[in-house]
Design a protein around this motif. Structure first.
Motif, mmCIF file in Angstrom:
data_model
loop_
_atom_site.group_PDB
_atom_site.id
_atom_site.type_symbol
_atom_site.label_atom_id
_atom_site.label_comp_id
_atom_site.label_asym_id
_atom_site.label_seq_id
_atom_site.Cartn_x
_atom_site.Cartn_y
_atom_site.Cartn_z
ATOM 1 N N ASN A 129 7.181 -8.202 -15.428
ATOM 2 C CA ASN A 129 8.277 -7.250 -15.244
ATOM 3 C C ASN A 129 7.836 -5.832 -15.572
ATOM 4 N N VAL A 130 6.528 -5.632 -15.785
ATOM 5 C CA VAL A 130 5.979 -4.294 -16.007
ATOM 6 C C VAL A 130 5.103 -3.942 -14.808
ATOM 7 N N ASN A 131 5.530 -2.970 -14.039
ATOM 8 C CA ASN A 131 4.800 -2.590 -12.833
ATOM 9 C C ASN A 131 3.545 -1.792 -13.163
ATOM 10 N N ALA A 132 2.659 -1.710 -12.203
ATOM 11 C CA ALA A 132 1.485 -0.851 -12.355
ATOM 12 C C ALA A 132 1.940 0.597 -12.530
ATOM 13 N N PRO A 133 1.224 1.383 -13.337
ATOM 14 C CA PRO A 133 1.654 2.753 -13.592
ATOM 15 C C PRO A 133 1.524 3.645 -12.364
ATOM 16 N N VAL A 134 2.371 4.659 -12.317
ATOM 17 C CA VAL A 134 2.274 5.672 -11.268
ATOM 18 C C VAL A 134 2.063 7.036 -11.927
ATOM 19 N N LYS A 135 1.454 7.926 -11.178
ATOM 20 C CA LYS A 135 1.226 9.273 -11.693
ATOM 21 C C LYS A 135 2.462 10.127 -11.433
ATOM 22 N N LEU A 136 3.004 10.719 -12.498
ATOM 23 C CA LEU A 136 4.206 11.526 -12.376
ATOM 24 C C LEU A 136 4.269 12.550 -13.495
ATOM 25 N N ASN A 137 4.388 13.799 -13.111
ATOM 26 C CA ASN A 137 4.648 14.881 -14.063
ATOM 27 C C ASN A 137 6.150 15.128 -14.052
ATOM 28 N N VAL A 138 6.767 15.084 -15.229
ATOM 29 C CA VAL A 138 8.218 15.276 -15.328
ATOM 30 C C VAL A 138 8.660 16.559 -14.636
ATOM 31 N N LEU A 139 7.825 17.584 -14.666
ATOM 32 C CA LEU A 139 8.187 18.877 -14.091
ATOM 33 C C LEU A 139 8.052 18.932 -12.572
ATOM 34 N N SER A 140 7.496 17.910 -11.980
ATOM 35 C CA SER A 140 7.371 17.917 -10.526
ATOM 36 C C SER A 140 8.752 17.747 -9.894
ATOM 37 N N PRO A 141 8.922 18.174 -8.648
ATOM 38 C CA PRO A 141 10.248 18.113 -8.020
ATOM 39 C C PRO A 141 10.723 16.684 -7.803
ATOM 40 N N ALA A 142 12.014 16.550 -7.546
ATOM 41 C CA ALA A 142 12.605 15.222 -7.362
ATOM 42 C C ALA A 142 11.938 14.459 -6.222
ATOM 43 N N SER A 143 11.495 15.192 -5.205
ATOM 44 C CA SER A 143 10.816 14.522 -4.091
ATOM 45 C C SER A 143 9.538 13.834 -4.562
ATOM 46 N N SER A 144 8.850 14.440 -5.533
ATOM 47 C CA SER A 144 7.641 13.822 -6.079
ATOM 48 C C SER A 144 7.981 12.608 -6.940
ATOM 49 N N TRP A 145 9.105 12.667 -7.650
ATOM 50 C CA TRP A 145 9.563 11.490 -8.395
ATOM 51 C C TRP A 145 9.800 10.338 -7.418
ATOM 52 N N ARG A 146 10.497 10.621 -6.321
ATOM 53 C CA ARG A 146 10.790 9.562 -5.353
ATOM 54 C C ARG A 146 9.506 9.021 -4.738
ATOM 55 N N ALA A 147 8.571 9.919 -4.455
ATOM 56 C CA ALA A 147 7.301 9.483 -3.872
ATOM 57 C C ALA A 147 6.525 8.612 -4.855
ATOM 58 N N ALA A 148 6.543 8.994 -6.127
ATOM 59 C CA ALA A 148 5.848 8.197 -7.142
ATOM 60 C C ALA A 148 6.462 6.808 -7.241
ATOM 61 N N LEU A 149 7.792 6.741 -7.237
ATOM 62 C CA LEU A 149 8.456 5.436 -7.302
ATOM 63 C C LEU A 149 8.159 4.606 -6.060
ATOM 64 N N ALA A 150 8.121 5.270 -4.914
ATOM 65 C CA ALA A 150 7.823 4.565 -3.671
ATOM 66 C C ALA A 150 6.399 4.013 -3.676
ATOM 67 N N SER A 151 5.503 4.699 -4.383
ATOM 68 C CA SER A 151 4.117 4.245 -4.439
ATOM 69 C C SER A 151 3.939 3.064 -5.387
ATOM 70 N N GLY A 152 4.931 2.832 -6.241
ATOM 71 C CA GLY A 152 4.886 1.713 -7.162
ATOM 72 C C GLY A 152 5.438 0.454 -6.515
ATOM 73 N N ASN A 153 5.869 -0.452 -7.362
ATOM 74 C CA ASN A 153 6.358 -1.741 -6.864
ATOM 75 C C ASN A 153 7.805 -1.940 -7.307
ATOM 76 N N VAL A 154 8.613 -0.896 -7.132
ATOM 77 C CA VAL A 154 10.001 -0.932 -7.589
ATOM 78 C C VAL A 154 10.880 -1.422 -6.445
ATOM 79 N N ALA A 155 11.340 -2.662 -6.564
ATOM 80 C CA ALA A 155 12.137 -3.254 -5.488
ATOM 81 C C ALA A 155 13.595 -2.815 -5.554
ATOM 82 N N ASP A 156 14.082 -2.497 -6.756
ATOM 83 C CA ASP A 156 15.475 -2.107 -6.947
ATOM 84 C C ASP A 156 15.537 -0.663 -7.439
#
Length: 239
Positions: free
Chosen positions: A107-134
Motif C-alpha cells: 500500500n506504499v507506492n513508489a516515490p515521485v519527484k515533487l517540489n511543494v512549490l511547483s504548480p498544481a499541474s506539476s502535482w497532478r503530473a507527479a501523481l499521474a506518474s505514480g501508481n495512484v489508482a484512486d
C-alpha cells in the motif's frame, strides 16, 4: 504581487533540510496512533469492504521514506504516495520501501519527484506518474512548515485546494507557535538554529499565520493534537 497559485518554483531544498539522525524513528512511532484515529475510520467506517472509501495519502517532503514505510506497515488499509523534491531523497525512499518487509501488494507506492512549490499541474503530473489508482484524499506534511520558506506553507494549502476533494484533509506535524508565543525555551533556541541555517525558515504561528492561510484556501482547522517535545499534529479539512 503574485498569488500563491503563481508562486515561482524558485526554492529547492538541500541536504541542510534533512532531519537529525534518529528523529524519524521516534516520530513515526508516536504518530501512528493519531494517524490511525484520523485515517482508518474514514477508510473503513463500517468494516463493510463493499462500501469502503479508499483513503489515499500524498506525503510531501517524505525525506528518506522512514515515516511512510512504517505507516504503510501499521496502516494497511490506507494507500500512501511518498514524494520528494530532491533526487537523492527519491532514491532513498525507493531503497527504504524495498528493504522494508511490506506486503507484496504494498500500500506504499513508489516515490515521485515533487517540489511543494511547483504548480498544481506539476502535482497532478507527479501523481499521474505514480501508481495512484484512486484520488488523493489526504496530504501529509511532516516537519515541512518550519524547515522551508513560508511560501511552502502557502503552496501547500493552495495546491491542496486544487487537488483534494471536499472534506479532504491536510495534516501537518511539527513545532508551532500559538498566538505568537513559543511553546518553551527549547523552541526559542530551535528557532535561532533554523534561522542560522536558512533565514527563510522558522517556526510558524499556527493561529496567526497557518490557520489564516488555510482559511484563504477553503480549509478549516478541525483538530490539534499535543504531542511530545511541544510538537503538534494539526488537521485541516477542505470545506
Amino acid at each position: 504581487m503574485s498569488s500563491t497559485s503563481e508562486l515561482e518554483y524558485d526554492y529547492v531544498p538541500t541536504s541542510n533540510s534533512w532531519a537529525a539522525p534518529g528523529s524519524a524513528s521516534r516520530t513515526k512511532v508516536e504518530l501512528v496512533p493519531y494517524l490511525r484515529d484520523i485515517l482508518v475510520p474514514a477508510a473503513d467506517p463500517t468494516n463493510d469492504t463493499t462500501s469502503r472509501q479508499p483513503v489515499v495519502v500524498l506525503e510531501v517532503a517524505s525525506g528518506f521514506g522512514e515515516h511512510v514505510a512504517y505507516f504503510g506497515q501499521q496502516l494497511p488499509s490506507v494507500v500512501f504516495q511518498p514524494s520528494e523534491a530532491q533526487d537523492e531523497c527519491v532514491r532513498g525512499i525507493a531503497h527504504t520501501i524495498s528493504s522494508t518487509n511490506l506486503d507484496p501488494r504494498s500500500n506504499v507506492n513508489a516515490p515521485v519527484k515533487l517540489n511543494v512549490l511547483s504548480p498544481a499541474s506539476s502535482w497532478r503530473a507527479a501523481l499521474a506518474s505514480g501508481n495512484v489508482a484512486d484520488p488523493v484524499t489526504v496530504i501529509l506534511a511532516i516537519n515541512l512548515l518550519h524547515i522551508s520558506p513560508f511560501a511552502s506553507t502557502q503552496a501547500l494549502f493552495d495546491r491542496g485546494s486544487q487537488i483534494l476533494p471536499r472534506h479532504g484533509k491536510i495534516i501537518t506535524y511539527g513545532c508551532f507557535k500559538r498566538h505568537d508565543e513559543f511553546a518553551g525555551p527549547g523552541d526559542v533556541a530551535f528557532e535561532k538554529s533554523l534561522r542560522d541555517r536558512d533565514d527563510r525558515w522558522g517556526i510558524r504561528d499556527l493561529d496567526g499565520q497557518v490557520v489564516p492561510e488555510a482559511s484563504r484556501h477553503g480549509f478549516k482547522l478541525v483538530k490539534v493534537y499535543n504531542l511530545n517535545s511541544n510538537n503538534l499534529l494539526v488537521v485541516f479539512e477542505k470545506q
